[in-house]
Design a protein around this motif. Structure first.
Motif, PDB file in Angstrom:
ATOM      1  N   UNK A  89     -13.748  -7.438   0.222  1.00  0.00           N
ATOM      2  CA  UNK A  89     -13.963  -7.035   1.616  1.00  0.00           C
ATOM      3  C   UNK A  89     -12.982  -5.966   2.069  1.00  0.00           C
ATOM      4  N   UNK A  90     -12.038  -5.627   1.238  1.00  0.00           N
ATOM      5  CA  UNK A  90     -11.089  -4.589   1.587  1.00  0.00           C
ATOM      6  C   UNK A  90     -10.158  -5.022   2.707  1.00  0.00           C
ATOM      7  N   UNK A  91      -9.677  -4.043   3.463  1.00  0.00           N
ATOM      8  CA  UNK A  91      -8.809  -4.304   4.608  1.00  0.00           C
ATOM      9  C   UNK A  91      -9.660  -4.253   5.865  1.00  0.00           C
ATOM     10  N   UNK A 112      -4.117  -6.201   9.718  1.00  0.00           N
ATOM     11  CA  UNK A 112      -5.308  -6.270   8.882  1.00  0.00           C
ATOM     12  C   UNK A 112      -5.270  -7.574   8.099  1.00  0.00           C
ATOM     13  N   UNK A 155      -1.776  -7.996   6.413  1.00  0.00           N
ATOM     14  CA  UNK A 155      -0.974  -6.779   6.289  1.00  0.00           C
ATOM     15  C   UNK A 155      -0.739  -6.164   7.655  1.00  0.00           C
ATOM     16  N   UNK A 162      -7.817   2.571  -1.979  1.00  0.00           N
ATOM     17  CA  UNK A 162      -8.547   2.487  -0.714  1.00  0.00           C
ATOM     18  C   UNK A 162      -8.687   3.863  -0.088  1.00  0.00           C
ATOM     19  N   UNK A 221     -10.635   1.099   6.919  1.00  0.00           N
ATOM     20  CA  UNK A 221     -10.599   1.176   5.463  1.00  0.00           C
ATOM     21  C   UNK A 221     -11.937   0.845   4.832  1.00  0.00           C
ATOM     22  N   UNK A 222     -12.137   1.363   3.634  1.00  0.00           N
ATOM     23  CA  UNK A 222     -13.234   0.920   2.792  1.00  0.00           C
ATOM     24  C   UNK A 222     -12.859  -0.366   2.085  1.00  0.00           C
ATOM     25  N   UNK A 223     -13.766  -0.856   1.250  1.00  0.00           N
ATOM     26  CA  UNK A 223     -13.544  -2.131   0.575  1.00  0.00           C
ATOM     27  C   UNK A 223     -12.690  -1.996  -0.682  1.00  0.00           C
ATOM     28  N   UNK A 224     -12.385  -0.768  -1.070  1.00  0.00           N
ATOM     29  CA  UNK A 224     -11.492  -0.567  -2.205  1.00  0.00           C
ATOM     30  C   UNK A 224     -12.210  -0.517  -3.538  1.00  0.00           C
ATOM     31  N   UNK A 245       0.829  -1.206   0.000  1.00  0.00           N
ATOM     32  CA  UNK A 245       0.000   0.000   0.000  1.00  0.00           C
ATOM     33  C   UNK A 245       0.861   1.253   0.000  1.00  0.00           C
ATOM     34  N   UNK A 276      -6.773  -8.891   4.289  1.00  0.00           N
ATOM     35  CA  UNK A 276      -7.346  -8.390   3.052  1.00  0.00           C
ATOM     36  C   UNK A 276      -7.910  -9.547   2.250  1.00  0.00           C
TER      37      UNK A 276
END
Lengths: 114, 115
Positions: free
Chosen positions: B41-43, B35, B90, A91, A104-107, A45, B37
């Motif tokens: 569902x993202x982080x 986290x 992560x 994200x 965080x959001x789901x991206x 990231x 991933x």
């Protein structure tokens, strides 16, 4: 409770098109911080921007710009004249002044085709 | 150059094994995060530590525990690995700096497969 919503799961554009990635957040805190991160295919990231809740000034950095609107709880990210190298998952994230937790959001997966 | 280092890039473990994922940061940061991933569902935050020996549950702590005995190291423990814990993990760290709230720095990730 804090929440970040990125409703766009995947966006595909052709090179040189402009594209906007949406981010809507929820928080009860009056002081909070918003972030955008990029995750290229390599996986790590990469930080792009941080915005404080008391600073609604929009920001531009090269082809990237961010539109922060407290009235709609949104922090949208626009890439102008997209390039293939912009292909990644993006994200949006939120943390409040009262806690260092980063949510965080789901991206949104952006694919830029040549 | 700031660094968050995760001990393994890829891991394959058997169901029921106790699994340790290690993370080390060299920035003297107070905060460290784990986290996972997953696609779509993202982080999702598993655990967060804001100081040595201090921890706070995230959104999905079930099946995990953490250890932070030293400031620079934050371990994620899967007490009894299950196939639904197959994921990318992560680690991140950030300073406790409420005035400026600088960004979190991330490791390269550990892809764990439980078979």
């Amino acid at each position: 409770a804090q929440k970040v919503t990125q409703a766009q799961t995947e966006i595909s554009v052709v090179e040189k098109e402009d594209v906007t990635l949406d981010c809507v957040y929820e928080t009860r805190d009056t002081t909070y911080y918003l972030f955008w991160y990029k995750q290229p295919p390599s996986g790590e990231l990469v930080f792009l921007i941080r915005r404080n809740s008391f600073d609604e000034q929009n920001e531009i950095s090269g082809r990237y710009s961010w539109n922060f609107q407290k009235s709609t709880s949104s922090f949208n990210f626009t890439i102008t004249a997209s390039q293939v190298v912009d292909s990644a998952v993006y994200f949006c994230a939120l943390s409040s002044h009262n806690t260092d937790k980063l949510i965080f959001g789901t991206g949104t997966r952006l694919q830029v085709f040549p | 150059d700031v660094k968050v280092t995760q001990s393994s890039r890829y891991l394959v473990k058997r169901t029921g094994e106790k699994v340790f994922l290690e993370c080390v940061q060299d920035m003297d940061h107070e905060n460290m995060f784990w986290y996972r991933q997953d696609p779509g569902l993202g982080l999702r935050l598993i655990y967060f530590s804001y100081d040595v020996k201090m921890k706070e549950k995230g959104d999905i702590p079930e099946g995990y525990s953490v250890s932070r005995e030293k400031k620079e190291r934050f371990s994620l423990i899967l007490e009894s690995a299950s196939t639904n814990q197959t994921s990318m993990y992560l680690c991140a760290s950030s300073p406790r700096d409420r005035g400026a709230r600088t960004e979190a720095f991330f490791g390269q990730g550990t892809r764990l497969t439980v078979v």
